[in-house]
Design an enzyme around this catalytic site. Sequence first.
Site, PDB file in Angstrom:
ATOM      1  N   HIS A  95       0.844  -1.200   0.000  1.00 30.02           N
ATOM      2  CA  HIS A  95       0.000   0.000   0.000  1.00 30.02           C
ATOM      3  C   HIS A  95       0.881   1.252   0.000  1.00 30.02           C
ATOM      4  CE1 HIS A  95      -2.860   3.055   1.153  1.00 30.02           C
ATOM      5  NE2 HIS A  95      -3.803   2.218   0.754  1.00 30.02           N
ATOM      6  N   GLU A 169      -4.082   1.794  -7.523  1.00 34.42           N
ATOM      7  CA  GLU A 169      -4.430   2.935  -6.674  1.00 34.42           C
ATOM      8  C   GLU A 169      -3.496   4.103  -7.001  1.00 34.42           C
ATOM      9  OE1 GLU A 169      -6.712   1.576  -2.913  1.00 34.42           O
ATOM     10  OE2 GLU A 169      -4.593   1.630  -2.437  1.00 34.42           O
TER      11      GLU A 169
HETATM   12  P1  PGA Z   1      -9.289   5.844   0.058  1.00 36.36           P
HETATM   13  O1  PGA Z   1      -8.234   4.698   0.360  1.00 36.36           O
HETATM   14  O2  PGA Z   1     -10.494   5.185  -0.521  1.00 36.36           O
HETATM   15  O3  PGA Z   1      -9.526   6.467   1.396  1.00 36.36           O
HETATM   16  O4  PGA Z   1      -8.628   6.789  -0.911  1.00 36.36           O
HETATM   17  C1  PGA Z   1      -8.009   3.662  -0.532  1.00 36.36           C
HETATM   18  C2  PGA Z   1      -6.765   2.992  -0.069  1.00 36.36           C
HETATM   19  O5  PGA Z   1      -5.867   3.719   0.381  1.00 36.36           O
HETATM   20  O6  PGA Z   1      -6.656   1.762  -0.124  1.00 36.36           O
END
Ligand code: PGA
Length: 260
Positions: A95, A169
């Site tokens: 992450h 992401e």
């Molecule tokens: P968020 O987080 O939906 O708060 O942007 C997603 C993540 O960091 O996995």
Amino acid sequence: MAKRNIVIANWKMNPSTATEAGKWLLNIAKSIKRIKRTEVVICPPFLYLEKLKKVSRKIMLGAQNAYPGEVGPFTGEVSAEMLYNLGVKYVILGHSERRSPPAGGGETNEIVNKKIKSALLSGLVPVICIGEKERDEKHEYFNIVKTQVKECLKGVSKESISKVIIAYEPVWSISSTPSRRDATAADSLEMAVFIRKVLSDISSPQMASNTRILYGGSVTDRDAGEFLTNGGVDGLLVGRASIDPLKFLEIVKICEALKS
Ligand code: PGA
């Protein structure tokens, strides 16, 4: 075998008590009885996993990290094997909040690769987060994502590549990023296609088509449908909106209604 769509909640460091975590999960569990085609996964902080395991059989549990090796003298760490033995099925690895210092200690692709291998060996399904920090006009971000995919999966067997989950992401869209901005379904689609091509190159078209690719980054109940319909993904990784059980449930229901 058809891929099941999946919605994963990343609770991050929330909530502050086990009692509250139990209530959140119970709320979700009660409302997803009719959900059949969508896999629902909750990734709470480590210390609530044991308690939450007893609340629902339908909701799968995931961890937010794991040590890149076997059990041993490593202060403060939790191994993939320990998580598997507890009944955990998934583990979020790489992450961006762990990759960027100081909170995460600067996890590199090499460390994430070790964690992925150790998770697979223990029987966990890694949810591998990748994504560029910013978008540049020369489209260098495609190379960044390609390098992340290749380095994170280096030495992982072709069969295992079809089992992992890739969560795209873009860091610039995650809720914890200062001055963040919204990504669009078109951004997600373009990158999902690209990631599948990279996966195909390092495994095979068949293996790559079996790998589930998710979008994550400030997803809410307002845009979940758009990402699921036009974002080229098999599900969502939801952070902030997942700590509101009602919003999270709405996202699960949207996924169930849209995806076949
Ligand atoms: P968020 O987080 O939906 O708060 O942007 C997603 C993540 O960091 O996995």
